[in-house]
Design an enzyme around this catalytic site. Structure first.
Site, PDB file in Angstrom:
ATOM      1  CE  LYS A   3      -3.961  -2.185   2.240  1.00 43.13           C
ATOM      2  NZ  LYS A   3      -5.041  -2.010   3.228  1.00 43.13           N
ATOM      3  CE1 TYR A  43      -9.200  -2.969  -0.014  1.00 42.07           C
ATOM      4  CE2 TYR A  43      -8.196  -1.071  -1.066  1.00 42.07           C
ATOM      5  CZ  TYR A  43      -8.084  -2.211  -0.297  1.00 42.07           C
ATOM      6  OH  TYR A  43      -6.862  -2.593   0.199  1.00 42.07           O
ATOM      7  CG  ASN A 106      -3.711  -2.448   6.540  1.00 42.83           C
ATOM      8  OD1 ASN A 106      -3.580  -2.039   5.393  1.00 42.83           O
ATOM      9  ND2 ASN A 106      -4.623  -3.332   6.884  1.00 42.83           N
ATOM     10  CG  HIS A 109      -5.434  -6.213  -0.128  1.00 40.08           C
ATOM     11  ND1 HIS A 109      -6.599  -6.265   0.607  1.00 40.08           N
ATOM     12  CD2 HIS A 109      -5.627  -7.015  -1.210  1.00 40.08           C
ATOM     13  CE1 HIS A 109      -7.451  -7.066  -0.028  1.00 40.08           C
ATOM     14  NE2 HIS A 109      -6.886  -7.532  -1.130  1.00 40.08           N
ATOM     15  CD  GLU A 120      -8.560  -8.994  -3.842  1.00 40.11           C
ATOM     16  OE1 GLU A 120      -7.443  -9.370  -3.415  1.00 40.11           O
ATOM     17  OE2 GLU A 120      -9.477  -8.614  -3.112  1.00 40.11           O
TER      18      GLU A 120
HETATM   19  P1  CMP Z   1      -7.404  -4.628   3.490  1.00 41.66           P
HETATM   20  O1  CMP Z   1      -6.946  -5.989   3.803  1.00 41.66           O
HETATM   21  O2  CMP Z   1      -6.757  -3.933   2.352  1.00 41.66           O
HETATM   22  O3  CMP Z   1      -8.990  -4.643   3.232  1.00 41.66           O
HETATM   23  C1  CMP Z   1      -9.816  -3.525   3.448  1.00 41.66           C
HETATM   24  C2  CMP Z   1      -9.104  -2.405   4.125  1.00 41.66           C
HETATM   25  O4  CMP Z   1      -9.905  -1.426   4.739  1.00 41.66           O
HETATM   26  C3  CMP Z   1      -8.270  -2.953   5.269  1.00 41.66           C
HETATM   27  O5  CMP Z   1      -7.193  -3.719   4.776  1.00 41.66           O
HETATM   28  C4  CMP Z   1      -7.900  -1.690   5.998  1.00 41.66           C
HETATM   29  O6  CMP Z   1      -6.730  -1.072   5.510  1.00 41.66           O
HETATM   30  C5  CMP Z   1      -9.069  -0.743   5.671  1.00 41.66           C
HETATM   31  N1  CMP Z   1      -9.808  -0.361   6.876  1.00 41.66           N
HETATM   32  C6  CMP Z   1      -9.899   0.900   7.335  1.00 41.66           C
HETATM   33  N2  CMP Z   1     -10.645   0.924   8.451  1.00 41.66           N
HETATM   34  C7  CMP Z   1     -11.018  -0.350   8.708  1.00 41.66           C
HETATM   35  C8  CMP Z   1     -11.814  -0.962   9.727  1.00 41.66           C
HETATM   36  N3  CMP Z   1     -12.354  -0.257  10.729  1.00 41.66           N
HETATM   37  N4  CMP Z   1     -11.968  -2.305   9.677  1.00 41.66           N
HETATM   38  C9  CMP Z   1     -11.430  -3.035   8.648  1.00 41.66           C
HETATM   39  N5  CMP Z   1     -10.687  -2.497   7.655  1.00 41.66           N
HETATM   40  C10 CMP Z   1     -10.481  -1.164   7.690  1.00 41.66           C
END
Ligand code: CMP
Length: 131
Positions: A3, A43, A106, A109, A120
């Site tokens: 990311k 997303y 984070n 993904h 994906e």
């Molecule tokens: P990812 O695995 O990329 O899938 C969806 C993304 O939404 C997740 O990682 C997080 O980076 C983002 N996200 C932001 N806020 C939340 C939340 N409260 N709960 C889950 N995902 C979140």
């Protein structure tokens, strides 16, 4: 996907190294920037969630690295390698524990099923870009 936070913080090489050392084959790799439109499409499954708008904005804020990875039991093993979605809950030594800043930023993904990995992977790569 690596990311924008991890790319801009200079962690791309270290994360790819962790992935390779974790036993994954890199089948395809691409350094690109998503637009709000393409991030929103990627997303779309989260479009009703309260964090969707911020997530789309963040995911289009800078370049990302997209990859298709191959391994036996890849989905589950990759999720172990990256750790919990919320980095404060990610096990020590996982990619999110080492490189992530927040639940949104984070670092990486990972697909949550083989079926979504196909979807994906096809989002980022055409058939001729894989080997
Ligand atoms: P990812 O695995 O990329 O899938 C969806 C993304 O939404 C997740 O990682 C997080 O980076 C983002 N996200 C932001 N806020 C939340 C939340 N409260 N709960 C889950 N995902 C979140």
């Amino acid at each position: 996907m690596i990311k924008p936070d991890a790319v801009s913080n200079g962690h791309t090489g270290a994360i790819l190294d962790d992935i390779i050392k974790g036993g994954f084959n890199i089948v395809a790799l691409k350094y690109i920037r998503l637009t709000e439109d393409t991030a929103g499409q990627f997303y779309a499954v989260h479009s009703e969630r309260p964090f969707y708008k911020d997530l789309v904005s963040f995911m289009s804020s800078g370049p990302i690295v997209a990859a298709i990875l191959e391994k036996d039991n890849a989905v589950e093993d990759f999720r172990k390698l990256i750790g919990a979605t919320d980095p404060s809950k990610a096990d020590v030594g996982t990619i999110r524990n080492k490189y992530a800043n927040s639940i949104e930023a984070n670092a990486v993904h990972g697909s949550d099923s083989d079926e979504n990995a196909q979807i994906e992977g096809s989002f980022f790569f055409t058939a001729f870009e894989r080997f």
